[in-house]
Design an enzyme around this catalytic site. Structure first.
Site, PDB file in Angstrom:
ATOM      1  N   ASP A 255       0.878  -1.174   0.000  1.00 38.41           N
ATOM      2  CA  ASP A 255       0.000   0.000   0.000  1.00 38.41           C
ATOM      3  C   ASP A 255       0.914   1.222   0.000  1.00 38.41           C
ATOM      4  OD1 ASP A 255      -2.367   1.627   0.338  1.00 38.41           O
ATOM      5  OD2 ASP A 255      -1.845   1.844   2.446  1.00 38.41           O
ATOM      6  N   SER A 256       0.298   2.391  -0.224  1.00 36.77           N
ATOM      7  CA  SER A 256       1.074   3.615  -0.149  1.00 36.77           C
ATOM      8  C   SER A 256       1.488   3.936   1.290  1.00 36.77           C
ATOM      9  CB  SER A 256       0.240   4.766  -0.708  1.00 36.77           C
ATOM     10  OG  SER A 256      -0.999   4.800  -0.047  1.00 36.77           O
TER      11      SER A 256
ATOM     12  N   GLY B  48      -2.920   9.123  -3.689  1.00 38.07           N
ATOM     13  CA  GLY B  48      -4.252   9.483  -4.196  1.00 38.07           C
ATOM     14  C   GLY B  48      -4.363  10.868  -4.782  1.00 38.07           C
TER      15      GLY B  48
ATOM     16  N   CYS C 127      -4.304  -1.320  -1.977  1.00 37.29           N
ATOM     17  CA  CYS C 127      -4.424   0.128  -2.173  1.00 37.29           C
ATOM     18  C   CYS C 127      -5.406   0.331  -3.316  1.00 37.29           C
ATOM     19  CB  CYS C 127      -3.062   0.714  -2.525  1.00 37.29           C
ATOM     20  SG  CYS C 127      -3.092   2.473  -2.894  1.00 37.29           S
TER      21      CYS C 127
ATOM     22  N   THR D  26      -6.106   3.127  -4.785  1.00 35.60           N
ATOM     23  CA  THR D  26      -5.573   4.070  -5.768  1.00 35.60           C
ATOM     24  C   THR D  26      -4.734   3.325  -6.812  1.00 35.60           C
ATOM     25  OG1 THR D  26      -5.565   5.770  -4.069  1.00 35.60           O
ATOM     26  CG2 THR D  26      -4.183   6.164  -5.997  1.00 35.60           C
TER      27      THR D  26
ATOM     28  N   GLU E 253      -2.849   8.710   8.667  1.00 32.82           N
ATOM     29  CA  GLU E 253      -1.396   8.518   8.757  1.00 32.82           C
ATOM     30  C   GLU E 253      -0.821   9.231   9.986  1.00 32.82           C
ATOM     31  OE1 GLU E 253       0.982   6.865   6.659  1.00 32.82           O
ATOM     32  OE2 GLU E 253      -0.686   5.874   5.656  1.00 32.82           O
TER      33      GLU E 253
ATOM     34  N   CYS F 262     -10.963   2.960  -0.115  1.00 32.12           N
ATOM     35  CA  CYS F 262      -9.584   3.352   0.208  1.00 32.12           C
ATOM     36  C   CYS F 262      -9.232   2.525   1.420  1.00 32.12           C
ATOM     37  CB  CYS F 262      -9.534   4.848   0.537  1.00 32.12           C
ATOM     38  SG  CYS F 262      -7.919   5.367   1.169  1.00 32.12           S
ATOM     39  N   THR F 263      -8.095   1.856   1.375  1.00 31.86           N
ATOM     40  CA  THR F 263      -7.793   0.930   2.482  1.00 31.86           C
ATOM     41  C   THR F 263      -7.481   1.656   3.787  1.00 31.86           C
ATOM     42  OG1 THR F 263      -5.556   0.762   1.569  1.00 31.86           O
ATOM     43  CG2 THR F 263      -7.087  -1.030   1.069  1.00 31.86           C
ATOM     44  N   HIS F 264      -7.267   2.961   3.723  1.00 31.27           N
ATOM     45  CA  HIS F 264      -7.083   3.709   4.971  1.00 31.27           C
ATOM     46  C   HIS F 264      -8.408   3.925   5.710  1.00 31.27           C
ATOM     47  CE1 HIS F 264      -3.124   4.709   3.377  1.00 31.27           C
ATOM     48  NE2 HIS F 264      -2.832   5.404   4.447  1.00 31.27           N
TER      49      HIS F 264
HETATM   50  N1  DGL Z   1      -4.556   3.411   0.761  1.00 31.47           N
HETATM   51  C1  DGL Z   1      -4.775   4.205  -0.397  1.00 31.47           C
HETATM   52  C2  DGL Z   1      -5.999   3.713  -1.143  1.00 31.47           C
HETATM   53  O1  DGL Z   1      -6.544   2.682  -0.807  1.00 31.47           O
HETATM   54  C3  DGL Z   1      -4.935   5.656  -0.131  1.00 31.47           C
HETATM   55  C4  DGL Z   1      -3.735   6.386   0.386  1.00 31.47           C
HETATM   56  C5  DGL Z   1      -3.094   7.279  -0.628  1.00 31.47           C
HETATM   57  O2  DGL Z   1      -3.669   8.251  -1.109  1.00 31.47           O
HETATM   58  O3  DGL Z   1      -1.952   6.985  -0.918  1.00 31.47           O
HETATM   59  O4  DGL Z   1      -6.431   4.340  -2.073  1.00 31.47           O
END
Ligand code: DGL
Length: 270
Positions: free
Chosen positions: A10-11, A43, A73, A75, A152, A186-188
């Site tokens: 993931d990011s 993103g 992720c 994105t 984050e 979005c996984t966050h």
């Molecule tokens: N975890 C990312 C997603 O699922 C979002 C975080 C980012 O913008 O890098 O899209």
């Protein structure tokens, strides 16, 4: 049976929502996680940059002997999944199709909300996936760019006035569409699920794209006879920025200490 590890990336921290589900459903699997914490967020970036970063992330993961890669992720899944699949000779799983399937099966009033990063929403990937399943479903999408930096920075809890105010601002519009199902695309965002659930109110089902991706990947690996068959697997974590910050937030989220299991990677070298 295949004892090789599953690579997950993931990011940043968000992919841990997928790791948590992988560990819960398949504790015998070895996992190698990469979080690109030095370059998060993805993103807000262009498709070209997202693809370049994703290729480097995968090249790093492939320095391990892996049986599969999970793109935890949205994105990256929305902007680079086809390319990553074409370039790799192991199965590559993304978040969009599994979450779209669950949302399409769950909605009763045929109104589905989607929240995600600007790059995920702009890609139209969820709309395409949902319309392929059922063209009569309506999708109402809203980009929520401030959610990722809040998560984050550990600002994800109910009662945090800043995050509650931001959620109110973003979600009022989606709520007004009277959706009965909301994809946290979005996984966050599952880290914000208490705040999102409170803001949306009762009766709205939240779909966790990271968890659905984990479950779908494991089903496919099982069908292919590629699960490890081990009793207990190990997890290793790699990041492109501070290991301490990641270890602290990851330990809280996974409910167990990962201190000492996190290493730093210079991702630009891959
Ligand atoms: N975890 C990312 C997603 O699922 C979002 C975080 C980012 O913008 O890098 O899209």
């Amino acid at each position: 049976m295949d004892k090789r590890a599953i690579g997950v990336f993931d990011s940043g921290l968000g992919g841990l929502t997928c790791v948590r589900e992988l560990r819960r459903l398949a504790p015998g699997e070895d996992l190698v996680y990469f979080g690109d914490t030095g370059r998060v967020p993805y993103g807000t970036r262009s498709r070209e940059t997202i693809q370049r970063y994703a290729r480097q992330d995968v090249r790093f993961l492939r320095s391990f002997d892996l049986k599969a890669i999970i793109v935890a992720c949205n994105t990256v899944s929305a902007n680079a999944l086809a390319e990553l699949r074409a370039e790799n000779d192991v199965p590559v799983y993304g978040t969009i199709a599994p979450a779209a399937r669950v949302a399409a099966a769950s909605t009763q009033n045929r109104r589905v909300g989607l929240i995600g990063t600007a790059a995920s929403v702009r890609s139209g990937a969820y709309e395409r996936a949902i319309s392929a399943l059922d063209p009569t479903l309506r999708v109402y999408a809203k980009a929520c760019p401030l959610f990722v930096p809040l998560v984050e920075n550990g600002r994800n809890r109910l009662g945090d006035q800043v995050v509650e105010l931001v959620a109110q601002d973003y979600l009022t519009e989606v709520k007004a569409k009277e959706v009965d199902t909301l994809i946290m695309g979005c996984t966050h965002y599952p880290l914000l699920s208490a705040v999102i659930a409170k803001t949306m109110g009762p009766g709205v089902k939240l779909v966790d794209s990271g968890a659905e991706c984990a479950a779908a990947a494991l089903r496919d690996l099982e069908e292919k006879g590629l699960l490890s068959g081990k009793a207990a697997g190990e997890s290793r974590f790699y990041v492109s920025d501070s290991t301490e910050d990641f270890a602290r937030l990851a330990s809280t989220f996974l409910g167990e200490s990962v201190t000492g299991q996190v290493e730093r990677v210079v991702i630009q070298e891959y």
